[in-house]
Motif scaffolding. Structure first.
Motif, PDB file in Angstrom:
ATOM      1  N   GLU A 382     -32.245 -36.980  15.146  1.00  0.00           N
ATOM      2  CA  GLU A 382     -32.484 -37.386  13.884  1.00  0.00           C
ATOM      3  C   GLU A 382     -34.320 -37.147  13.176  1.00  0.00           C
ATOM      4  OE1 GLU A 382     -30.832 -40.472  10.691  1.00  0.00           O
ATOM      5  OE2 GLU A 382     -31.075 -41.523  12.367  1.00  0.00           O
ATOM      6  N   ILE A 383     -34.492 -37.892  14.368  1.00  0.00           N
ATOM      7  CA  ILE A 383     -36.217 -37.899  13.607  1.00  0.00           C
ATOM      8  C   ILE A 383     -36.837 -36.799  13.612  1.00  0.00           C
ATOM      9  CG2 ILE A 383     -38.892 -38.975  14.442  1.00  0.00           C
ATOM     10  CD1 ILE A 383     -36.905 -40.935  15.379  1.00  0.00           C
ATOM     11  N   LEU A 384     -36.603 -35.472  14.807  1.00  0.00           N
ATOM     12  CA  LEU A 384     -36.868 -34.430  14.890  1.00  0.00           C
ATOM     13  C   LEU A 384     -36.698 -33.973  13.747  1.00  0.00           C
ATOM     14  CD1 LEU A 384     -36.999 -33.436  18.672  1.00  0.00           C
ATOM     15  CD2 LEU A 384     -39.070 -33.982  17.781  1.00  0.00           C
ATOM     16  N   ILE A 385     -35.469 -34.031  13.278  1.00  0.00           N
ATOM     17  CA  ILE A 385     -34.943 -33.135  12.497  1.00  0.00           C
ATOM     18  C   ILE A 385     -35.710 -33.729  11.121  1.00  0.00           C
ATOM     19  CG2 ILE A 385     -33.054 -32.590  10.628  1.00  0.00           C
ATOM     20  CD1 ILE A 385     -31.563 -33.152  13.252  1.00  0.00           C
ATOM     21  N   ARG A 386     -35.781 -34.862  10.597  1.00  0.00           N
ATOM     22  CA  ARG A 386     -36.135 -35.120   9.601  1.00  0.00           C
ATOM     23  C   ARG A 386     -37.522 -34.817   8.884  1.00  0.00           C
ATOM     24  NH1 ARG A 386     -33.999 -38.775   6.694  1.00  0.00           N
ATOM     25  NH2 ARG A 386     -31.341 -39.195   7.585  1.00  0.00           N
ATOM     26  N   ILE A 387     -38.652 -35.072  10.038  1.00  0.00           N
ATOM     27  CA  ILE A 387     -40.016 -34.581   9.770  1.00  0.00           C
ATOM     28  C   ILE A 387     -40.545 -32.756  10.381  1.00  0.00           C
ATOM     29  CG2 ILE A 387     -40.975 -36.654  11.410  1.00  0.00           C
ATOM     30  CD1 ILE A 387     -41.712 -35.599  13.979  1.00  0.00           C
ATOM     31  N   GLY A 388     -39.212 -32.243  10.807  1.00  0.00           N
ATOM     32  CA  GLY A 388     -39.511 -31.011  10.293  1.00  0.00           C
ATOM     33  C   GLY A 388     -39.696 -30.272  12.391  1.00  0.00           C
ATOM     34  N   ALA A 389     -40.035 -30.980  13.113  1.00  0.00           N
ATOM     35  CA  ALA A 389     -40.159 -30.737  14.291  1.00  0.00           C
ATOM     36  C   ALA A 389     -39.163 -29.505  14.675  1.00  0.00           C
ATOM     37  CB  ALA A 389     -40.185 -31.553  14.684  1.00  0.00           C
TER      38      ALA A 389
END
Length: 434
Positions: A382-389
């Motif tokens: 979820e975090i990777l997807i949200r920050i565009g990583a």
């Protein structure tokens, strides 16, 4: 009269005194003398002025006296008041008259309607079903809630826990299950909750519809003994309808308040406190209640949902931990999902139904496993997807999860007014992956 004949006649007569008297009173216990009762006997306590009476249970006996835990409060009683053994004992009236009614644990009306006048009596305390007489759980039990029917499918005769912190939405989910359940008879036990919540649950969560439903109420202002035995009385009502070949939904709110009532009783009787102040008797009492639910060969079934209040959303709470080990599955409500506006806020990752694989077909099983896996991948990344990583193409399975995210979130949401049947739920689950 010959001596032998006289002895025989005396042996057949009850020579115990007609009544005993109160010797000592405390806030939670009455000590009395003058009778020879057994543990578990129900007694009637009557003031000499006959202005007040109440019921109690014999919970401790010594050589010269016995101790009573009152079902009500001790205010108004004094030394010398009378104690009489209640002939009916631990029995309650049961029958079809209970359907559509709101009653207390002794089946006395709380809805202002006529008294329950059934001649059929059922014992409050019964041993759980014998292990070898239990039927195999091999049929699904629809509750009308998509998330449960599709991803945590229940079986007829299963016991499940609904684990939730305060204010997460367990009462709303309970109402959805009662309204959407495929069971013919529904028994709801509201144990130890606030009095305000009873009419609120009936009007808001059930829409005022009590057809084929019995509600047994013991609120937080009732005595610990009333709260404790309220749960057993409700289970006896469910067993009565089960014995007549019905599939019964039993839903209880909450196991935690039930355990707290036994904690008060146990500590008053001198039991040693253990984790969080709970005495050992609490942990032995939980299976005595929960194991009475189930499917019995040649008769009906009791499918049970027990709500468990987890303080601070801590699933390692001793009551939550013990309940999980007894039950056949657990549904965990997540405060995080309520923050995202997903209702009912059922956490798929933390929930499980132990009989799901035995009550659904292979296609349903594959679809449910695929949904859970993709949902888990979205949570992990979820975090990777949200920050565009995360770059599309690195993981085909995660790409699929991202493409289905909107449909999956939509599937997890359901209005409290909606009741969705089992076949429609399966169709909607299948449509996600088309």
């Amino acid at each position: 009269m010959p001596i032998k004949k006289l002895k025989k006649r005396l042996a057949s007569e009850s020579l115990s005194p007609l009544f005993g008297t109160i010797k000592k009173i405390s806030a939670t216990k009455i000590e009395a003398i003058g009778l020879n009762p057994s543990i578990g006997d129900i007694v009637k306590i009557t003031s000499n002025s006959e202005e007040r009476s109440g019921l109690g249970m014999v919970t401790e006996i010594d050589q010269y006296s016995f101790f009573i835990s009152p079902f009500g409060f001790v205010e108004g009683f004094k030394i010398g008041d009378k104690i009489v053994i209640n002939d009916q004992g631990m029995m309650i009236p049961v029958g079809d008259e209970l359907l559509g009614r709101v009653v207390d644990p002794f089946m006395r009306p709380k809805d202002g309607k006529k008294e329950i006048s059934s001649d059929t009596l059922a014992p409050i305390i019964k041993p759980p079903l014998d292990a070898m007489k239990r039927g195999l759980i091999d049929e699904h039990f629809s509750v009308g809630v998509k998330t449960i029917d599709a991803l945590l499918t229940c079986g007829k005769g299963q016991k499940l826990g609904i684990f939730a912190g305060s204010g997460v939405g367990k009462s709303t989910l309970m109402g959805m299950i009662v309204k959407g359940s495929s069971a013919k008879i529904k028994v709801v036990a509201l144990i130890g909750e606030r009095g305000r919540e009873v009419p609120e649950f009936i009007q808001k969560n059930l829409g005022g519809d009590l057809s084929n439903t019995v509600i047994i109420v013991a609120t937080s202002d009732d005595s610990p003994l009333m709260r404790k035995y309220g749960a057993f009385c409700a289970m006896s009502v469910a067993e009565y309808f089960k014995s007549r070949g019905n599939d019964v939904l039993f839903i209880m709110d909450s196991i935690t308040r039930f355990a707290m009532a036994q904690r008060e009783i146990g500590l008053a009787l001198g039991e040693p406190p253990t984790s969080k102040g709970y005495p050992p008797s609490v942990l032995t009492l939980l299976p005595q209640l929960m194991e009475r639910a189930g499917k019995e060969e040649g008769k009906g079934s009791i499918t049970a949902f027990f709500t468990v209040l987890v303080e601070g959303d801590d699933l390692s709470d001793p009551i939550a931990d013990q309940s999980r080990s007894i039950l056949d599955g657990h549904i965990v409500l997540s405060r995080e999902l309520t923050d995202f506006g997903i209702y009912p806020p059922i956490s798929i990752q933390n929930s499980a139904s132990r009989v799901m694989g035995d009550v659904i077909d292979d296609e349903h099983k594959k679809l449910a496993m695929k949904f859970k896996r993709l949902n888990s991948l979205l949570k992990e990344n979820e975090i990777l997807i949200r920050i565009g990583a995360y770059e599309k193409g690195n993981d085909p399975e995660l790409d699929l999860a991202i493409s289905k995210k909107e449909k999956m979130n939509e599937f997890l949401q359901q209005s409290p007014e909606d009741i969705i049947d089992f076949d429609e739920t399966k169709r909607r689950l299948k449509d996600i992956f088309l």
